[in-house]
Motif scaffolding. Structure first.
Motif, PDB file in Angstrom:
ATOM      1  N   SER A 203       0.974  -1.268  -0.023  1.00  0.00           N
ATOM      2  CA  SER A 203       0.129   0.000  -0.107  1.00  0.00           C
ATOM      3  C   SER A 203       0.923   1.265   0.132  1.00  0.00           C
ATOM      4  O   SER A 203       2.234   1.171   0.205  1.00  0.00           O
ATOM      5  N   THR A 204       0.149   2.394  -0.226  1.00  0.00           N
ATOM      6  CA  THR A 204       0.901   3.702  -0.203  1.00  0.00           C
ATOM      7  C   THR A 204       0.619   4.262   1.038  1.00  0.00           C
ATOM      8  O   THR A 204      -0.164   3.992   1.846  1.00  0.00           O
ATOM      9  N   ARG A 205       1.303   5.496   1.253  1.00  0.00           N
ATOM     10  CA  ARG A 205       1.098   6.476   2.536  1.00  0.00           C
ATOM     11  C   ARG A 205      -0.408   6.850   2.455  1.00  0.00           C
ATOM     12  O   ARG A 205      -0.928   7.167   3.574  1.00  0.00           O
ATOM     13  N   THR A 206      -1.061   7.015   1.365  1.00  0.00           N
ATOM     14  CA  THR A 206      -2.509   7.650   1.452  1.00  0.00           C
ATOM     15  C   THR A 206      -3.531   6.603   1.475  1.00  0.00           C
ATOM     16  O   THR A 206      -4.758   6.884   1.169  1.00  0.00           O
ATOM     17  N   SER A 207      -3.050   5.393   1.444  1.00  0.00           N
ATOM     18  CA  SER A 207      -3.996   4.112   1.412  1.00  0.00           C
ATOM     19  C   SER A 207      -5.101   4.130   2.584  1.00  0.00           C
ATOM     20  O   SER A 207      -4.534   4.345   3.763  1.00  0.00           O
ATOM     21  N   ALA A 208      -6.040   4.101   2.160  1.00  0.00           N
ATOM     22  CA  ALA A 208      -7.066   3.808   3.512  1.00  0.00           C
ATOM     23  C   ALA A 208      -7.392   2.453   3.624  1.00  0.00           C
ATOM     24  O   ALA A 208      -8.383   1.826   3.380  1.00  0.00           O
ATOM     25  N   LEU A 209      -6.619   1.979   4.527  1.00  0.00           N
ATOM     26  CA  LEU A 209      -6.553   0.466   5.036  1.00  0.00           C
ATOM     27  C   LEU A 209      -7.841  -0.055   5.451  1.00  0.00           C
ATOM     28  O   LEU A 209      -8.343  -1.093   5.370  1.00  0.00           O
ATOM     29  N   THR A 210      -8.383   0.794   6.260  1.00  0.00           N
ATOM     30  CA  THR A 210      -9.458   0.079   6.991  1.00  0.00           C
ATOM     31  C   THR A 210     -10.924   0.120   6.302  1.00  0.00           C
ATOM     32  O   THR A 210     -11.975  -0.295   6.640  1.00  0.00           O
ATOM     33  N   LYS A 211     -10.594   0.858   4.814  1.00  0.00           N
ATOM     34  CA  LYS A 211     -11.807   0.737   4.156  1.00  0.00           C
ATOM     35  C   LYS A 211     -11.656  -0.320   2.868  1.00  0.00           C
ATOM     36  O   LYS A 211     -12.397  -0.249   1.944  1.00  0.00           O
ATOM     37  N   THR A 212     -10.652  -1.008   3.111  1.00  0.00           N
ATOM     38  CA  THR A 212     -10.420  -2.167   1.984  1.00  0.00           C
ATOM     39  C   THR A 212     -11.916  -2.985   1.972  1.00  0.00           C
ATOM     40  O   THR A 212     -12.169  -3.452   3.007  1.00  0.00           O
ATOM     41  N   ARG A 213     -11.957  -3.519   0.656  1.00  0.00           N
ATOM     42  CA  ARG A 213     -13.094  -4.337   0.608  1.00  0.00           C
ATOM     43  C   ARG A 213     -12.780  -5.510  -0.565  1.00  0.00           C
ATOM     44  O   ARG A 213     -11.752  -4.898  -1.340  1.00  0.00           O
ATOM     45  N   ILE A 214     -13.100  -6.600  -0.533  1.00  0.00           N
ATOM     46  CA  ILE A 214     -13.302  -7.452  -1.429  1.00  0.00           C
ATOM     47  C   ILE A 214     -14.571  -7.602  -2.546  1.00  0.00           C
ATOM     48  O   ILE A 214     -15.462  -7.602  -1.747  1.00  0.00           O
ATOM     49  N   LEU A 215     -14.487  -7.440  -3.621  1.00  0.00           N
ATOM     50  CA  LEU A 215     -15.568  -7.592  -4.778  1.00  0.00           C
ATOM     51  C   LEU A 215     -15.446  -8.679  -5.332  1.00  0.00           C
ATOM     52  O   LEU A 215     -14.697  -9.412  -6.141  1.00  0.00           O
ATOM     53  N   ARG A 216     -16.508  -9.519  -5.144  1.00  0.00           N
ATOM     54  CA  ARG A 216     -16.532 -11.165  -5.427  1.00  0.00           C
ATOM     55  C   ARG A 216     -17.792 -11.014  -6.444  1.00  0.00           C
ATOM     56  O   ARG A 216     -18.896 -10.864  -6.076  1.00  0.00           O
ATOM     57  N   GLN A 217     -17.731 -11.729  -7.548  1.00  0.00           N
ATOM     58  CA  GLN A 217     -18.760 -12.042  -8.301  1.00  0.00           C
ATOM     59  C   GLN A 217     -19.705 -13.389  -8.029  1.00  0.00           C
ATOM     60  O   GLN A 217     -19.036 -14.382  -7.681  1.00  0.00           O
ATOM     61  N   THR A 218     -20.808 -13.355  -7.789  1.00  0.00           N
ATOM     62  CA  THR A 218     -21.591 -14.419  -7.260  1.00  0.00           C
ATOM     63  C   THR A 218     -22.965 -14.429  -7.985  1.00  0.00           C
ATOM     64  O   THR A 218     -23.081 -13.572  -9.072  1.00  0.00           O
ATOM     65  N   PRO A 219     -23.536 -15.618  -8.020  1.00  0.00           N
ATOM     66  CA  PRO A 219     -24.867 -15.853  -9.114  1.00  0.00           C
ATOM     67  C   PRO A 219     -25.767 -14.771  -9.035  1.00  0.00           C
ATOM     68  O   PRO A 219     -26.412 -14.503  -9.796  1.00  0.00           O
ATOM     69  N   ASN A 220     -25.800 -13.974  -7.601  1.00  0.00           N
ATOM     70  CA  ASN A 220     -26.637 -12.908  -7.486  1.00  0.00           C
ATOM     71  C   ASN A 220     -26.185 -11.603  -7.828  1.00  0.00           C
ATOM     72  O   ASN A 220     -26.899 -10.564  -7.381  1.00  0.00           O
ATOM     73  N   GLY A 221     -25.027 -11.343  -8.500  1.00  0.00           N
ATOM     74  CA  GLY A 221     -24.457 -10.153  -8.419  1.00  0.00           C
ATOM     75  C   GLY A 221     -22.759 -10.090  -7.710  1.00  0.00           C
ATOM     76  O   GLY A 221     -22.507 -11.037  -7.311  1.00  0.00           O
ATOM     77  N   VAL A 222     -22.577  -8.944  -7.802  1.00  0.00           N
ATOM     78  CA  VAL A 222     -21.333  -8.313  -7.115  1.00  0.00           C
ATOM     79  C   VAL A 222     -21.462  -8.441  -5.789  1.00  0.00           C
ATOM     80  O   VAL A 222     -22.360  -7.468  -5.259  1.00  0.00           O
ATOM     81  N   GLN A 223     -20.741  -9.002  -4.715  1.00  0.00           N
ATOM     82  CA  GLN A 223     -20.846  -9.220  -3.420  1.00  0.00           C
ATOM     83  C   GLN A 223     -19.532  -8.164  -2.911  1.00  0.00           C
ATOM     84  O   GLN A 223     -18.530  -8.703  -3.410  1.00  0.00           O
ATOM     85  N   GLU A 224     -19.854  -7.331  -1.846  1.00  0.00           N
ATOM     86  CA  GLU A 224     -18.850  -6.660  -1.429  1.00  0.00           C
ATOM     87  C   GLU A 224     -18.543  -7.074  -0.024  1.00  0.00           C
ATOM     88  O   GLU A 224     -19.358  -7.048   1.000  1.00  0.00           O
TER      89      GLU A 224
END
Length: 329
Positions: free
Chosen positions: A252-273
């Protein structure tokens, strides 16, 4: 003299010459007792049931353009190497033209045997047909190769020969290769190729006419957002975790908002965050989550950058333009 009589005389003369040569061979052969008999001649060794190439040719469907060897056990003078004509026929001594296109090798063998026996040329003949080149049953290359499509089965072909002929593996190719045999799709051969094909002689197996070779596509995990090297990473299995993916992307960089990281995952019902506090993971205060194929690890930065990647769709569209890097174990 009529044409029929002339043909009869020519056939009789041929049979006489074949019988004479066989008698000479018997006269020159050393006497043997009841012990083990010598191995058959080389012409018949090619038709030995122990030959793996012959087993692969067993009951293969014949077609126009195929190059075949026809042998008659005990009669080496009848050994014939010929190509099936455009009309589907082959010429065989004594019995003239025989139509064998669209027959299997077993059916063609029985047909020639019957013609030889019915004509009184060979008593109890045993005919073997071996396919040298199959123009009618190409080998199909499917999946992550440079040029997918059918390739002729000429001579003995091995897996790496076909991969090379198809332009080699693509950048997104996985290491799993599946070989399906025509007529027996349940009997699949699955191979896990090594990174260096030049040294992977064990998986360079024989490939036969009618086979389909499927080269798998490796899974991709993308790391986007405020990292040093946003990229996509090829993986063979779900063995990449969040921290490993972050390290592969240069951290990461100095300006990264690590606490707001999320995984975007494709599911049969759409994108899950899936939200994740990457700061706690880095300090071992939260578990390091595993990623699966197709995941996008999004690490936002400052307020301006976070607004640019405000939606999951935006982050996913950015991932398609990233460079893809292979991950080697």
């Amino acid at each position: 003299m009529s044409g029929r009589n002339r043909r009869f005389l020519l056939r009789s003369l041929y049979v006489f010459l074949v019988a004479s040569s066989s008698l000479q061979l018997l006269a020159q052969a050393p006497a043997t007792g009841p012990g083990p008999q010598p191995a058959p001649a080389s012409a018949n060794e090619a038709a030995s049931p122990q030959s793996p190439r012959l087993l692969a040719n067993s009951n293969v469907k014949l077609g126009v353009g195929d190059l075949i060897d026809i042998t008659v056990y005990g009669v080496p003078d009848l050994l014939t190497k010929t190509r099936i004509s455009g009309s589907g026929d082959v010429y065989f001594p004594l019995i003239d033209y025989v139509h064998i296109a669209d027959l299997t090798t077993d059916e063609a063998q029985e047909l020639i045997q019957k013609r030889l026996e019915d004509g009184g040329f060979v008593r109890g003949p045993h005919v073997s047909i071996f396919v040298d080149e199959s123009a009618s049953q190409a080998i199909m290359m499917v999946g992550e190769v440079g040029h997918p499509g059918p390739y002729p089965a000429i001579g003995e072909r091995r897996l790496f020969d076909l991969i090379s002929a198809a332009g080699g593996l693509t950048d997104k190719a996985g290491r799993l290769v599946t070989i399906e045999h025509r007529g027996d799709p349940a009997q699949k051969v699955e191979l896990q190729l090594s990174q260096n094909l030049a040294e992977d002689t064990q998986n360079n197996v024989d490939v036969y006419p009618g086979d389909t070779i499927i080269v798998s596509r490796a899974g991709i995990i993308y790391v986007v957002g405020d990292v040093n090297h946003p990229s996509g990473f090829l993986i063979e299995d779900n063995s990449l975790s969040v921290l490993k993916a972050l390290a592969l992307a240069g951290g990461s960089t100095r300006t990264s908002a690590l606490t707001k990281t999320r995984i975007l995952r494709q599911t049969p019902n759409g994108v899950q965050e899936i939200p994740i506090n990457l700061k706690k993971v880095l300090y071992a205060k939260a578990p390091d989550l595993p990623l699966v194929k197709g995941d996008i690890l999004f690490i936002p930065g400052s307020g301006a950058k976070a607004a640019a990647y405000r939606t999951a769709d935006a982050a996913m569209s950015v991932s398609t333009a990233l460079a893809v890097v292979a991950v080697h174990p």
